[in-house]
Design a protein around this motif. Structure first.
Motif, PDB file in Angstrom:
ATOM      1  N   GLY A   1      29.376 -23.498 -36.876  1.00  0.00           N
ATOM      2  CA  GLY A   1      28.989 -22.131 -37.211  1.00  0.00           C
ATOM      3  C   GLY A   1      30.006 -21.448 -38.108  1.00  0.00           C
ATOM      4  O   GLY A   1      29.648 -20.738 -39.049  1.00  0.00           O
ATOM      5  N   ILE A   2      31.279 -21.673 -37.824  1.00  0.00           N
ATOM      6  CA  ILE A   2      32.344 -21.091 -38.651  1.00  0.00           C
ATOM      7  C   ILE A   2      32.286 -21.652 -40.073  1.00  0.00           C
ATOM      8  O   ILE A   2      32.498 -20.938 -41.050  1.00  0.00           O
TER       9      ILE A   2
ATOM     10  N   PHE B   1      34.588 -18.210 -44.012  1.00  0.00           N
ATOM     11  CA  PHE B   1      34.858 -18.505 -42.605  1.00  0.00           C
ATOM     12  C   PHE B   1      34.851 -17.223 -41.775  1.00  0.00           C
ATOM     13  O   PHE B   1      34.288 -17.173 -40.682  1.00  0.00           O
ATOM     14  N   ARG B   2      35.483 -16.189 -42.275  1.00  0.00           N
ATOM     15  CA  ARG B   2      35.588 -14.935 -41.517  1.00  0.00           C
ATOM     16  C   ARG B   2      34.233 -14.243 -41.389  1.00  0.00           C
ATOM     17  O   ARG B   2      33.916 -13.662 -40.346  1.00  0.00           O
TER      18      ARG B   2
ATOM     19  N   VAL C   1      36.445 -19.276 -31.482  1.00  0.00           N
ATOM     20  CA  VAL C   1      35.975 -18.973 -32.836  1.00  0.00           C
ATOM     21  C   VAL C   1      37.054 -18.245 -33.632  1.00  0.00           C
ATOM     22  O   VAL C   1      37.349 -18.588 -34.788  1.00  0.00           O
ATOM     23  N   THR C   2      37.681 -17.255 -33.017  1.00  0.00           N
ATOM     24  CA  THR C   2      38.716 -16.477 -33.709  1.00  0.00           C
ATOM     25  C   THR C   2      39.903 -17.344 -34.107  1.00  0.00           C
ATOM     26  O   THR C   2      40.369 -17.310 -35.252  1.00  0.00           O
ATOM     27  N   ARG C   3      40.413 -18.129 -33.159  1.00  0.00           N
ATOM     28  CA  ARG C   3      41.615 -18.922 -33.417  1.00  0.00           C
ATOM     29  C   ARG C   3      41.343 -20.074 -34.385  1.00  0.00           C
ATOM     30  O   ARG C   3      42.172 -20.383 -35.253  1.00  0.00           O
ATOM     31  N   VAL C   4      40.194 -20.731 -34.251  1.00  0.00           N
ATOM     32  CA  VAL C   4      39.866 -21.829 -35.169  1.00  0.00           C
ATOM     33  C   VAL C   4      39.644 -21.286 -36.575  1.00  0.00           C
ATOM     34  O   VAL C   4      40.046 -21.914 -37.562  1.00  0.00           O
ATOM     35  N   THR C   5      39.048 -20.107 -36.681  1.00  0.00           N
ATOM     36  CA  THR C   5      38.863 -19.479 -37.994  1.00  0.00           C
ATOM     37  C   THR C   5      40.208 -19.246 -38.672  1.00  0.00           C
ATOM     38  O   THR C   5      40.363 -19.470 -39.882  1.00  0.00           O
ATOM     39  N   GLU C   6      41.194 -18.811 -37.900  1.00  0.00           N
ATOM     40  CA  GLU C   6      42.534 -18.598 -38.455  1.00  0.00           C
ATOM     41  C   GLU C   6      43.121 -19.897 -39.000  1.00  0.00           C
ATOM     42  O   GLU C   6      43.706 -19.925 -40.093  1.00  0.00           O
ATOM     43  N   VAL C   7      42.946 -20.983 -38.248  1.00  0.00           N
ATOM     44  CA  VAL C   7      43.470 -22.283 -38.677  1.00  0.00           C
ATOM     45  C   VAL C   7      42.760 -22.753 -39.945  1.00  0.00           C
ATOM     46  O   VAL C   7      43.402 -23.190 -40.914  1.00  0.00           O
TER      47      VAL C   7
END
Length: 327
Positions: A53-54, A189-190, A171-177
């Motif tokens: 999804g990201i 991604f965001r 979702v938040t942390r993987v998006t940052e990576v």
């Protein structure tokens, strides 16, 4: 202007030389596009769905534990090992959920960025349950030498994805990576993560409403995989048939679970897709308990960005159907 070597070429060849230069440029652009596509490997289906999804519109992550395989008993194939070792980012849950990763991650190339979900900041972690039918355990009997001193994360219940609040943190942390690894796609991604987070909020509200009539009604699970779902939505498992999904329960344990069911009037006993139904039959024998199936890992579902939502709705539907009073 023609390249220096072509200044004296016959005029009839000059169009073809220009065409060749155009083809070379097109090939170079295509190669650049392929090289820039994210190369992400994810162990299990529920987390793969969130990562898909990201990454929507940018790329598709590689799923390692595919088909009807369970991460608890999965044997790594050479092709899967290659996919992990050549990835830019490798995402797993924990050593207890995916024991096949324990030795693998120690030998990962430095070029592979490892994300272990249970180590993400702000994630809600629950202790493994114990008691007469929830026994304190380490799913795969790791020795103390397998973990770093002071590392307590592997003593926690690893099925963290079953709480939508945890899913939002994932979702938040993987998006940052991913945004740091692929800055050209960071904005996409965001945007995807924001839409996914809103859907997860909606899903949580939907399930809370559906399960409200069966809150607190006791049931038995095959192995202790649904604690996060129970804690989030107010349903109650009183025990598990087996301590670990790869350990056959003893006759003594089956008897203990049956007695516990009788004393608390458990309404249902739930099997899992890849385990023996006769064990459930042994527990429900001579009781009024019904049986169902809970697929907490999406074993029977098709991989993709919708799998997480299908998985959670499936758990909710199975619980409600089995626990609701019959008239």
């Amino acid at each position: 202007m023609l390249p220096p070597l072509c200044q004296f070429c016959p005029s009839g060849l000059r169009p073809f030389i220009g065409l060749s230069a155009g083809l070379i440029a097109s090939v170079a652009l295509a190669a650049t596009a392929v090289a820039s596509e994210p190369n992400v490997a994810v162990t299990i289906k529920p987390v793969h769905a969130l990562v898909s999804g990201i990454m929507a519109g940018v790329g598709t992550p590689t799923l390692i534990v595919d088909g009807a395989a369970s991460p608890h008993t999965f044997t790594l194939k050479p092709s899967s090992a290659k996919a992990i070792n050549t990835a830019d980012v490798f995402i797993r849950v924990s050593e207890t959920v995916e024991p096949f990763t324990r030795k693998l991650v120690k030998a990962l190339p430095e070029s592979v960025k490892l994300v272990t979900i249970v180590e993400l900041s702000d994630l809600k972690l629950l202790d493994q349950r114990d008691g007469t039918t929830f026994e304190a355990h380490d799913d795969h009997d790791h020795s103390a030498n397998d973990h770093k001193p002071g590392d307590h994360k592997e003593s926690k219940d690893g099925h963290v994805w079953l709480d939508p609040d945890n899913a939002k943190i994932i979702v938040t942390r993987v998006t940052e990576v991913l945004a740091a690894t692929y800055p050209a796609s960071a904005e996409q991604f965001r945007v995807n993560a924001a839409a996914l987070t809103a859907r997860l909020d909606g899903l949580a509200n939907e399930i809370s409403t559906e399960l409200a009539p069966v809150k607190g009604k006791p049931f038995v699970v095959f192995h202790d995989a649904t604690q996060y779902f129970e804690a989030r939505f107010g349903v109650t498992a009183l025990g598990s048939i087996t301590i670990s999904p790869d350990v056959q329960p003893s006759a003594k344990r089956l008897t203990a679970v049956r007695k516990k069911m009788a004393s608390l009037n458990a309404a249902c006993v739930f099997a899992e897709p890849s385990f023996q139904p006769n064990l459930v039959a042994a527990v429900t024998e001579k009781t009024s308990a019904r049986s169902g199936t809970l697929d907490a890992e999406g074993i029977n579902l098709t991989p993709g960005p919708e799998l997480y939502f299908e998985l959670m709705r499936g758990l909710s539907r199975e619980l409600k159907t089995c626990l609701e009073p019959r008239t």
